[in-house]
Design an enzyme around this catalytic site. Sequence first.
Site, PDB file in Angstrom:
ATOM      1  N   SER A 166      -1.821  -1.659  -3.098  1.00  0.00           N
ATOM      2  CA  SER A 166      -2.334  -0.554  -3.945  1.00  0.00           C
ATOM      3  C   SER A 166      -3.042   0.565  -3.175  1.00  0.00           C
ATOM      4  O   SER A 166      -3.505   1.517  -3.800  1.00  0.00           O
ATOM      5  CB  SER A 166      -3.270  -1.054  -5.066  1.00  0.00           C
ATOM      6  N   THR A 167      -3.135   0.457  -1.833  1.00  0.00           N
ATOM      7  CA  THR A 167      -3.924   1.470  -1.106  1.00  0.00           C
ATOM      8  C   THR A 167      -3.089   2.654  -0.609  1.00  0.00           C
ATOM      9  O   THR A 167      -3.620   3.549   0.045  1.00  0.00           O
ATOM     10  CB  THR A 167      -4.639   0.863   0.122  1.00  0.00           C
TER      11      THR A 167
ATOM     12  N   GLY B 131       6.926   3.349   0.839  1.00  0.00           N
ATOM     13  CA  GLY B 131       5.889   2.552   1.500  1.00  0.00           C
ATOM     14  C   GLY B 131       6.397   1.210   2.000  1.00  0.00           C
ATOM     15  O   GLY B 131       7.486   1.101   2.557  1.00  0.00           O
ATOM     16  N   VAL B 132       5.591   0.165   1.816  1.00  0.00           N
ATOM     17  CA  VAL B 132       5.939  -1.191   2.250  1.00  0.00           C
ATOM     18  C   VAL B 132       7.264  -1.631   1.596  1.00  0.00           C
ATOM     19  O   VAL B 132       8.136  -2.209   2.250  1.00  0.00           O
ATOM     20  CB  VAL B 132       4.830  -2.188   1.823  1.00  0.00           C
ATOM     21  N   ASP B 133       7.383  -1.359   0.322  1.00  0.00           N
ATOM     22  CA  ASP B 133       8.560  -1.754  -0.458  1.00  0.00           C
ATOM     23  C   ASP B 133       9.834  -1.174   0.170  1.00  0.00           C
ATOM     24  O   ASP B 133      10.817  -1.900   0.406  1.00  0.00           O
ATOM     25  CB  ASP B 133       8.362  -1.207  -1.883  1.00  0.00           C
TER      26      ASP B 133
ATOM     27  N   TYR C 288      -0.326   3.987  -4.693  1.00  0.00           N
ATOM     28  CA  TYR C 288      -1.126   3.675  -5.887  1.00  0.00           C
ATOM     29  C   TYR C 288      -2.602   4.090  -5.773  1.00  0.00           C
ATOM     30  O   TYR C 288      -3.378   3.917  -6.728  1.00  0.00           O
ATOM     31  CB  TYR C 288      -0.995   2.196  -6.254  1.00  0.00           C
TER      32      TYR C 288
ATOM     33  N   ASN D  32       6.896  -2.465  -7.249  1.00  0.00           N
ATOM     34  CA  ASN D  32       6.594  -1.928  -8.588  1.00  0.00           C
ATOM     35  C   ASN D  32       7.306  -2.805  -9.604  1.00  0.00           C
ATOM     36  O   ASN D  32       8.131  -3.649  -9.240  1.00  0.00           O
ATOM     37  CB  ASN D  32       6.990  -0.451  -8.703  1.00  0.00           C
TER      38      ASN D  32
ATOM     39  N   ASP E 127       3.292  -3.610  11.517  1.00  0.00           N
ATOM     40  CA  ASP E 127       4.294  -3.418  10.468  1.00  0.00           C
ATOM     41  C   ASP E 127       4.575  -4.779   9.829  1.00  0.00           C
ATOM     42  O   ASP E 127       4.956  -5.725  10.528  1.00  0.00           O
ATOM     43  CB  ASP E 127       5.558  -2.856  11.130  1.00  0.00           C
ATOM     44  N   ILE E 128       4.439  -4.871   8.534  1.00  0.00           N
ATOM     45  CA  ILE E 128       4.593  -6.177   7.871  1.00  0.00           C
ATOM     46  C   ILE E 128       6.016  -6.714   7.994  1.00  0.00           C
ATOM     47  O   ILE E 128       6.216  -7.927   7.997  1.00  0.00           O
ATOM     48  CB  ILE E 128       4.125  -6.117   6.401  1.00  0.00           C
TER      49      ILE E 128
HETATM   50  N1  AR6 Z   1       3.625  -2.458   7.058  1.00  0.00           N
HETATM   51  C1  AR6 Z   1       2.327  -2.627   6.694  1.00  0.00           C
HETATM   52  N2  AR6 Z   1       1.668  -1.752   5.915  1.00  0.00           N
HETATM   53  C2  AR6 Z   1       2.347  -0.657   5.486  1.00  0.00           C
HETATM   54  C3  AR6 Z   1       3.707  -0.410   5.823  1.00  0.00           C
HETATM   55  C4  AR6 Z   1       4.350  -1.379   6.654  1.00  0.00           C
HETATM   56  N3  AR6 Z   1       5.622  -1.236   7.017  1.00  0.00           N
HETATM   57  N4  AR6 Z   1       4.092   0.761   5.223  1.00  0.00           N
HETATM   58  C5  AR6 Z   1       3.018   1.226   4.553  1.00  0.00           C
HETATM   59  N5  AR6 Z   1       1.964   0.394   4.716  1.00  0.00           N
HETATM   60  P1  AR6 Z   1       2.225   1.332  -0.446  1.00  0.00           P
HETATM   61  P2  AR6 Z   1       1.044   0.655  -3.076  1.00  0.00           P
HETATM   62  C6  AR6 Z   1       0.599   0.469   4.139  1.00  0.00           C
HETATM   63  O1  AR6 Z   1       2.340   2.773  -0.843  1.00  0.00           O
HETATM   64  O2  AR6 Z   1      -0.072   1.595  -2.868  1.00  0.00           O
HETATM   65  C7  AR6 Z   1       6.162   1.802  -3.559  1.00  0.00           C
HETATM   66  O3  AR6 Z   1       6.944   2.929  -3.877  1.00  0.00           O
HETATM   67  C8  AR6 Z   1       0.152   1.785   3.590  1.00  0.00           C
HETATM   68  O4  AR6 Z   1      -0.417   2.572   4.633  1.00  0.00           O
HETATM   69  O5  AR6 Z   1       3.385   0.699   0.245  1.00  0.00           O
HETATM   70  O6  AR6 Z   1       0.773  -0.714  -3.622  1.00  0.00           O
HETATM   71  C9  AR6 Z   1       6.355   0.674  -4.548  1.00  0.00           C
HETATM   72  O7  AR6 Z   1       7.690   0.601  -5.001  1.00  0.00           O
HETATM   73  C10 AR6 Z   1      -0.887   1.361   2.562  1.00  0.00           C
HETATM   74  O8  AR6 Z   1      -2.161   1.136   3.198  1.00  0.00           O
HETATM   75  O9  AR6 Z   1       1.910   0.390  -1.742  1.00  0.00           O
HETATM   76  C11 AR6 Z   1       5.415   1.056  -5.649  1.00  0.00           C
HETATM   77  O10 AR6 Z   1       6.001   2.008  -6.518  1.00  0.00           O
HETATM   78  C12 AR6 Z   1      -0.392   0.002   2.069  1.00  0.00           C
HETATM   79  O11 AR6 Z   1       0.602  -0.390   3.008  1.00  0.00           O
HETATM   80  C13 AR6 Z   1       4.255   1.696  -4.920  1.00  0.00           C
HETATM   81  O12 AR6 Z   1       4.804   2.166  -3.690  1.00  0.00           O
HETATM   82  C14 AR6 Z   1       0.195   0.019   0.673  1.00  0.00           C
HETATM   83  O13 AR6 Z   1       0.922   1.215   0.463  1.00  0.00           O
HETATM   84  C15 AR6 Z   1       3.179   0.696  -4.584  1.00  0.00           C
HETATM   85  O14 AR6 Z   1       2.079   1.391  -4.037  1.00  0.00           O
END
Ligand code: AR6
Length: 169
Positions: free
Chosen positions: A121-122, A31-33, A125, A23, A9-10
């Site tokens: 983005s994975t 997600g991460v955000d 997005y 975003n 977890d980041i």
């Molecule tokens: N730690 C590490 N990796 C993670 C975590 C975590 N806690 N949570 C998810 N991932 P995403 P995006 C992975 O959707 O595609 C948001 O709503 C996840 O499995 O967080 O760039 C923003 O506000 C995936 O492989 O980011 C934007 O609107 C990766 O992190 C949008 O999502 C990225 O998934 C950005 O989408």
Amino acid sequence: MNVTLVQGDITEQRTDAIVNAANSSLLGGGGVDGAIHRRGGPEILAECRQLRAGHLGGGLPTGQAVATTAGLLPAHWVIHTVGPVYSRSQDRSELLAACHRESLRVADALGARTVAFPAISTGIYGWPLDDAARIAVTAVRAAGTSVEEVRFVLFDAAAYEVFRGQLSS
Ligand code: AR6
């Protein structure tokens, strides 16, 4: 520069900076955000709002990066970057590479020596993991930076394996 990998977890990383897959609004999301704002507390959002009230009134453009406090997280800073939404009809790879390059540029300005990246983005997005891993690893290897460790933090075993494959190629 060392490029390292961990599955996890980041928000738990004790690096100088962690990168947020944000975003353009900088006002949070899933997600991460979502995890960063939830665990980092309201100070991060307060700084994001200040940025929006100042020079980022129109939001943070895709491919660019900006830093805030990391609030209650173990890192010192969160570097917010906006990945491109994946498109089958348009090649947006350069924007995904720019996220990595610009985040490292911001890290250098802060004096950060260790930086953790998610797989930008994975998730929401929609970028295919193997292609995103190739672009991310190539971009950080090519970046002229004083950062000593770039750590990719992959949430699950499948993503970890894909990045491991890229690193050893
Ligand atoms: N730690 C590490 N990796 C993670 C975590 C975590 N806690 N949570 C998810 N991932 P995403 P995006 C992975 O959707 O595609 C948001 O709503 C996840 O499995 O967080 O760039 C923003 O506000 C995936 O492989 O980011 C934007 O609107 C990766 O992190 C949008 O999502 C990225 O998934 C950005 O989408």
